[in-house]
Design a protein around this motif. Sequence first.
Motif, PDB file in Angstrom:
ATOM      1  N   GLY A 153      10.570   5.958   3.133  1.00 51.87           N
ATOM      2  CA  GLY A 153      11.103   4.652   2.900  1.00 51.87           C
ATOM      3  C   GLY A 153      11.004   3.625   3.738  1.00 51.87           C
ATOM      4  O   GLY A 153       9.719   3.654   4.283  1.00 51.87           O
ATOM      5  N   ALA A 154      11.448   2.653   3.161  1.00 54.55           N
ATOM      6  CA  ALA A 154      12.122   1.843   3.887  1.00 54.55           C
ATOM      7  C   ALA A 154      12.979   1.384   4.554  1.00 54.55           C
ATOM      8  O   ALA A 154      14.593   1.890   4.548  1.00 54.55           O
ATOM      9  CB  ALA A 154      11.509   0.255   3.248  1.00 54.55           C
ATOM     10  N   ALA A 155      13.178   0.788   5.926  1.00 56.83           N
ATOM     11  CA  ALA A 155      14.092   0.524   6.775  1.00 56.83           C
ATOM     12  C   ALA A 155      13.981  -0.580   8.032  1.00 56.83           C
ATOM     13  O   ALA A 155      12.913  -1.554   8.138  1.00 56.83           O
ATOM     14  CB  ALA A 155      13.597   1.976   7.994  1.00 56.83           C
TER      15      ALA A 155
ATOM     16  N   ARG B 269       6.213  -4.076   7.343  1.00 60.53           N
ATOM     17  CA  ARG B 269       6.364  -3.341   5.960  1.00 60.53           C
ATOM     18  C   ARG B 269       6.825  -6.034   6.255  1.00 60.53           C
ATOM     19  O   ARG B 269       8.005  -6.243   5.993  1.00 60.53           O
ATOM     20  CB  ARG B 269       7.658  -3.100   4.769  1.00 60.53           C
ATOM     21  CG  ARG B 269       7.865  -3.579   4.094  1.00 60.53           C
ATOM     22  CD  ARG B 269       9.267  -3.423   3.542  1.00 60.53           C
ATOM     23  NE  ARG B 269       9.677  -3.274   2.655  1.00 60.53           N
ATOM     24  CZ  ARG B 269       9.488  -3.194   0.514  1.00 60.53           C
ATOM     25  NH1 ARG B 269       8.915  -1.365   1.372  1.00 60.53           N
ATOM     26  NH2 ARG B 269       9.400  -2.754   0.083  1.00 60.53           N
TER      27      ARG B 269
ATOM     28  N   ALA C 117      11.261  -5.922   8.195  1.00 60.23           N
ATOM     29  CA  ALA C 117      11.440  -3.800   8.442  1.00 60.23           C
ATOM     30  C   ALA C 117      10.140  -3.498   7.886  1.00 60.23           C
ATOM     31  O   ALA C 117       9.102  -4.056   8.792  1.00 60.23           O
ATOM     32  CB  ALA C 117      12.036  -4.380   6.746  1.00 60.23           C
TER      33      ALA C 117
ATOM     34  N   ASP D 213       7.864   0.352   6.820  1.00 60.10           N
ATOM     35  CA  ASP D 213       7.639   1.744   5.176  1.00 60.10           C
ATOM     36  C   ASP D 213       8.024   2.820   6.735  1.00 60.10           C
ATOM     37  O   ASP D 213       7.503   3.088   8.025  1.00 60.10           O
ATOM     38  CB  ASP D 213       7.152   1.583   4.661  1.00 60.10           C
ATOM     39  CG  ASP D 213       6.695   0.552   3.918  1.00 60.10           C
ATOM     40  OD1 ASP D 213       5.713  -0.157   4.086  1.00 60.10           O
ATOM     41  OD2 ASP D 213       7.686   0.675   3.192  1.00 60.10           O
ATOM     42  N   TYR D 214       8.353   3.831   6.975  1.00 61.30           N
ATOM     43  CA  TYR D 214       8.664   4.611   7.559  1.00 61.30           C
ATOM     44  C   TYR D 214       8.418   5.870   7.232  1.00 61.30           C
ATOM     45  O   TYR D 214       8.781   6.737   6.046  1.00 61.30           O
ATOM     46  CB  TYR D 214       9.692   5.040   8.274  1.00 61.30           C
ATOM     47  CG  TYR D 214      10.777   5.525   7.139  1.00 61.30           C
ATOM     48  CD1 TYR D 214      11.847   4.881   6.267  1.00 61.30           C
ATOM     49  CD2 TYR D 214      11.388   6.919   7.163  1.00 61.30           C
ATOM     50  CE1 TYR D 214      12.715   5.109   5.857  1.00 61.30           C
ATOM     51  CE2 TYR D 214      12.345   7.343   6.557  1.00 61.30           C
ATOM     52  CZ  TYR D 214      13.085   6.386   5.626  1.00 61.30           C
ATOM     53  OH  TYR D 214      13.576   7.033   4.832  1.00 61.30           O
TER      54      TYR D 214
ATOM     55  N   ALA E 224      19.373  -2.783   4.865  1.00 62.65           N
ATOM     56  CA  ALA E 224      18.873  -1.524   4.404  1.00 62.65           C
ATOM     57  C   ALA E 224      18.112  -0.268   4.159  1.00 62.65           C
ATOM     58  O   ALA E 224      17.461  -1.750   5.067  1.00 62.65           O
ATOM     59  CB  ALA E 224      18.546  -2.831   2.918  1.00 62.65           C
TER      60      ALA E 224
ATOM     61  N   THR F 243      15.899   2.874   2.290  1.00 60.44           N
ATOM     62  CA  THR F 243      15.594   3.378   0.928  1.00 60.44           C
ATOM     63  C   THR F 243      15.317   4.821   1.740  1.00 60.44           C
ATOM     64  O   THR F 243      14.528   5.050   2.267  1.00 60.44           O
ATOM     65  CB  THR F 243      14.058   3.255   0.536  1.00 60.44           C
ATOM     66  OG1 THR F 243      13.611   2.887   1.212  1.00 60.44           O
ATOM     67  CG2 THR F 243      14.447   1.586  -0.186  1.00 60.44           C
TER      68      THR F 243
END
Lengths: 385, 154
Positions: free
Chosen positions: A291-293, A324, A371, A373-374, B22, B24
Amino acid sequence: MTPLRPVFADGAILGAGDLTSLSTLDRDRDARHARHLHTPGVAAGLELVTEDRASASGAIYVEVSVTAGYALDGTGRELVSPATVPVSPDRFLSEVPNPVSDPVHDPSGNVTVWYPVFLHGLDAEVAATDGRLGCQAVAGPSRVAEEVEIEFGRPGDASVEQPSPAPDAGPGDGDWRVLVGFVRLDTSIGSGQFVAAAASADGVRVPTAGARAGLVAGQTGRVEVRPAPAATAGAPAVVLDDAEGGSLVFGLHNGTGAVTPLMTVDASGNLTVTGTLAGVQSAGSVLVASGAAFDGTVLPLPGGADPAAIESGSLVVSVQVTPRPPQVDSAPTAGQRFVPAECRVDEERRVHCWGTWFTPGQTATADVSSACDYLVLVSVGAGGA
Amino acid sequence: MAARAPQFATVLHLSTGHVLTAVTAAGLEPTVEQLTGGRALRVRHSDEPGYVMVPAEALTAARVTATADLLDRPQHYAIGSDGAPWLVGPPEYESGPTRTVGAKAVVVWQEDDRAVGTYYEGVVDATGPPGEPPPGATHLLFAVEGAPLSVEAL
């Protein structure tokens, strides 16, 4: 001794022993079949049922009975009880002198004492009564009633091993006891009354008669195992079926005769489950989260990954993070560009991600958190988890 | 290539509504415990190597519709009374921003050698943030309801 089968010839004079050997042959055969191909226990009925009663002083107790039913003892002898039989507390007190009364108080609190109730066979000779000649002309019994009798034991007797007869032996003489339940007694009520009955106590349950088999083969390409005779809706079942190459299914009956699969193994070894798999992660398996963090966050582990196993080193965590970049139109000043400066995770899996907005050709900059992407992989080492 | 933006994100926010992060995670709903390591969330000070470790007990997790902007700059947002994120404005990193006296506020003081900051909830008074700064405090996170988040170096 090998079974002996009588052979008759025209003109031979039959003696009592010849006719008796016929019944003995069948009886012994049935007992050997039952003993070698089945496990002893209750096959039908023989439940302890209770009815509430109250003594003259108002104390509550129960009357206990054993319902009609059928059991096999450990010698292969069948135990047939054609009617409900009362369980007598007086009989109990005569067989179990000085019982521990219920309830018993000890330093840890109340302790209940359960006494096992057994059923065993009993041969009762039936004498001839009408005086007719022929088979009933001689004195003495002409029939043996294979009755059953209730017997009580002491706590722990239900777990005692009973001797096994020789392989060629016929049915026993009734000494073998089949457990049918447990009772509790209170000696303070009258001369002693039962206060409860149960099918299990102290980790021991009433045994049910079963099958001994090295092979169970279906007749039509399908074998089903389920816990009750009726295939009611919701009843669980395991089905082995040779259709479509073969499958093993665990599921629930839908009430129309079919089993709705919950777990299926097909002929290629593929496993399909409708629920989730829990437990130890197997070697070679990988759990994934992605996801993204945002900067400063600890990346979550994939569902099902055991943190304790990760802590111990049984599971290995691999993490990949990619910057990101924020959207250009979110720049603090129009026309700025973003350059990622740092994008990593530490040993806590906490994200360290930030970069710089800058305007080409100008010196003014603005460092901001950003942020990433992980991708988190949790895998099992060669030793397994 | 980055994946298509997911539908939902988990945000961690203060009681004033300010969103601090935030995340995801396809198919998962991470908790505060999971996203803070059971300890704290680190909020960076812009333009200098300082940060405030916001303790987990000061945070609440909420599941919101994810947008690219929310994922890129969550600290520009606050969670409203309807549970939806709204743009409160970019964080401020200069000392002593003006805030309305009596407004609901959360403050976290960070001492250099502590793993978790010291957290207070209260209202803005005439002197500024509620609570007293511990000795050795180096940074301050000051969130006032309705105003942008403030992260200051002391």
